[in-house]
Structures are given as structure tokens and as C-alpha cells.
Motif scaffolding. Sequence first.
Motif, PDB file in Angstrom:
ATOM      1  N   UNK A  59      11.121  -1.135   7.278  1.00  0.00           N
ATOM      2  CA  UNK A  59      10.569  -1.755   6.080  1.00  0.00           C
ATOM      3  C   UNK A  59       9.716  -0.844   5.219  1.00  0.00           C
ATOM      4  N   UNK A  60       9.779   0.459   5.475  1.00  0.00           N
ATOM      5  CA  UNK A  60       8.988   1.418   4.711  1.00  0.00           C
ATOM      6  C   UNK A  60       9.830   1.959   3.555  1.00  0.00           C
ATOM      7  N   UNK A  61       9.245   2.023   2.393  1.00  0.00           N
ATOM      8  CA  UNK A  61       9.868   2.700   1.262  1.00  0.00           C
ATOM      9  C   UNK A  61       9.415   4.142   1.319  1.00  0.00           C
ATOM     10  N   UNK A  62      10.355   5.061   1.483  1.00  0.00           N
ATOM     11  CA  UNK A  62      10.024   6.487   1.572  1.00  0.00           C
ATOM     12  C   UNK A  62      10.399   7.143   0.260  1.00  0.00           C
ATOM     13  N   UNK A  84       1.271  -1.935   9.102  1.00  0.00           N
ATOM     14  CA  UNK A  84       2.595  -2.507   9.363  1.00  0.00           C
ATOM     15  C   UNK A  84       3.331  -2.598   8.029  1.00  0.00           C
ATOM     16  N   UNK A  85       4.612  -2.401   8.083  1.00  0.00           N
ATOM     17  CA  UNK A  85       5.438  -2.499   6.874  1.00  0.00           C
ATOM     18  C   UNK A  85       5.343  -3.911   6.316  1.00  0.00           C
ATOM     19  N   UNK A  86       5.493  -4.059   5.025  1.00  0.00           N
ATOM     20  CA  UNK A  86       5.983  -3.068   4.087  1.00  0.00           C
ATOM     21  C   UNK A  86       4.861  -2.188   3.524  1.00  0.00           C
ATOM     22  N   UNK A  87       5.187  -0.921   3.348  1.00  0.00           N
ATOM     23  CA  UNK A  87       4.327   0.016   2.636  1.00  0.00           C
ATOM     24  C   UNK A  87       5.206   1.145   2.122  1.00  0.00           C
ATOM     25  N   UNK A  88       4.622   1.956   1.253  1.00  0.00           N
ATOM     26  CA  UNK A  88       5.329   3.108   0.703  1.00  0.00           C
ATOM     27  C   UNK A  88       4.731   4.368   1.299  1.00  0.00           C
ATOM     28  N   UNK A  89       5.604   5.274   1.720  1.00  0.00           N
ATOM     29  CA  UNK A  89       5.188   6.567   2.234  1.00  0.00           C
ATOM     30  C   UNK A  89       5.736   7.632   1.294  1.00  0.00           C
ATOM     31  N   UNK A 124       0.824  -1.206   0.000  1.00  0.00           N
ATOM     32  CA  UNK A 124       0.000   0.000   0.000  1.00  0.00           C
ATOM     33  C   UNK A 124       0.866   1.269   0.000  1.00  0.00           C
ATOM     34  N   UNK A 125       0.283   2.335  -0.490  1.00  0.00           N
ATOM     35  CA  UNK A 125       0.990   3.612  -0.571  1.00  0.00           C
ATOM     36  C   UNK A 125       0.186   4.663   0.191  1.00  0.00           C
ATOM     37  N   UNK A 159       9.332   3.415  15.812  1.00  0.00           N
ATOM     38  CA  UNK A 159       9.835   2.063  15.557  1.00  0.00           C
ATOM     39  C   UNK A 159       8.863   1.011  16.095  1.00  0.00           C
ATOM     40  N   UNK A 160       8.293   1.246  17.264  1.00  0.00           N
ATOM     41  CA  UNK A 160       7.299   0.317  17.823  1.00  0.00           C
ATOM     42  C   UNK A 160       6.081   0.208  16.916  1.00  0.00           C
ATOM     43  N   UNK A 161       5.587   1.345  16.436  1.00  0.00           N
ATOM     44  CA  UNK A 161       4.412   1.341  15.565  1.00  0.00           C
ATOM     45  C   UNK A 161       4.677   0.566  14.276  1.00  0.00           C
ATOM     46  N   UNK A 162       5.886   0.644  13.782  1.00  0.00           N
ATOM     47  CA  UNK A 162       6.228  -0.063  12.542  1.00  0.00           C
ATOM     48  C   UNK A 162       6.157  -1.573  12.707  1.00  0.00           C
ATOM     49  N   UNK A 163       6.197  -2.049  13.925  1.00  0.00           N
ATOM     50  CA  UNK A 163       6.110  -3.495  14.179  1.00  0.00           C
ATOM     51  C   UNK A 163       4.677  -3.986  14.199  1.00  0.00           C
ATOM     52  N   UNK A 164       3.703  -3.052  14.110  1.00  0.00           N
ATOM     53  CA  UNK A 164       2.299  -3.446  14.018  1.00  0.00           C
ATOM     54  C   UNK A 164       1.501  -3.083  15.245  1.00  0.00           C
TER      55      UNK A 164
END
Length: 106
Positions: free
Chosen positions: A100-103, A58-63, A10-11, A48-53
Amino acid sequence: MTRTPERKPPEYQLRGADVTDRAGCYAAIGAALNGPGGYYGANLDALADCLRGGFGPAAPFTLVWHDAAVARRWLTSRLEVAGRDLSYYEAVLDTLRAGGVTVVER
């Protein structure tokens, strides 16, 4: 054998024109990922905690970070992250990418 098409992550769109301080940075990230007033961390550790779900996507996603130059110009305080001297803006990007986010900066 039929191949299942690969799903594109998702983006999300971050509106960064008003990101001139740390609170504004996290408010913009929260709004991009969880809607207006949404939460997605209030400091680097919480991000960082939020990125774990559990707090939204949760990653992976594009921002896609629109007007990224505004944050780059204002979030300039320096800190050491894993032995590297980074601006706060660079530390946010580093945390997102490590999670794991693509920025995409625009």
C-alpha cells in the motif's frame, strides 16, 4: 452537507545515495520511516510484516526514494517473486507497493 477534506497520506524521504547492498537498503528504509537507526524490516518478509503495522508507519503513505538509481544499479541479484523474475531492487519496490505504499523514484 459539509465535506471533510480528504487527508493526504504522509510522505517520507528516503536518502538512497548509499544504498549499495541489502543491509544498506533496509537501514535507509528504517531511517526514512522511523528516524536514524530505525527498524523497518531486514529482509523482504520482515518488510512486508512491518507494512502491516506495529513497527512504525502503516500504509498508506508515500515514500520518496531519492537517488533511486544507486539502488537500482547495486541491488541486481535476481529472485523469483510470485512467478516473476525480479532484481532485488524491483522486489523491494514490489513489496512496498503491494503493502500500500506509493513509491516515487527520484
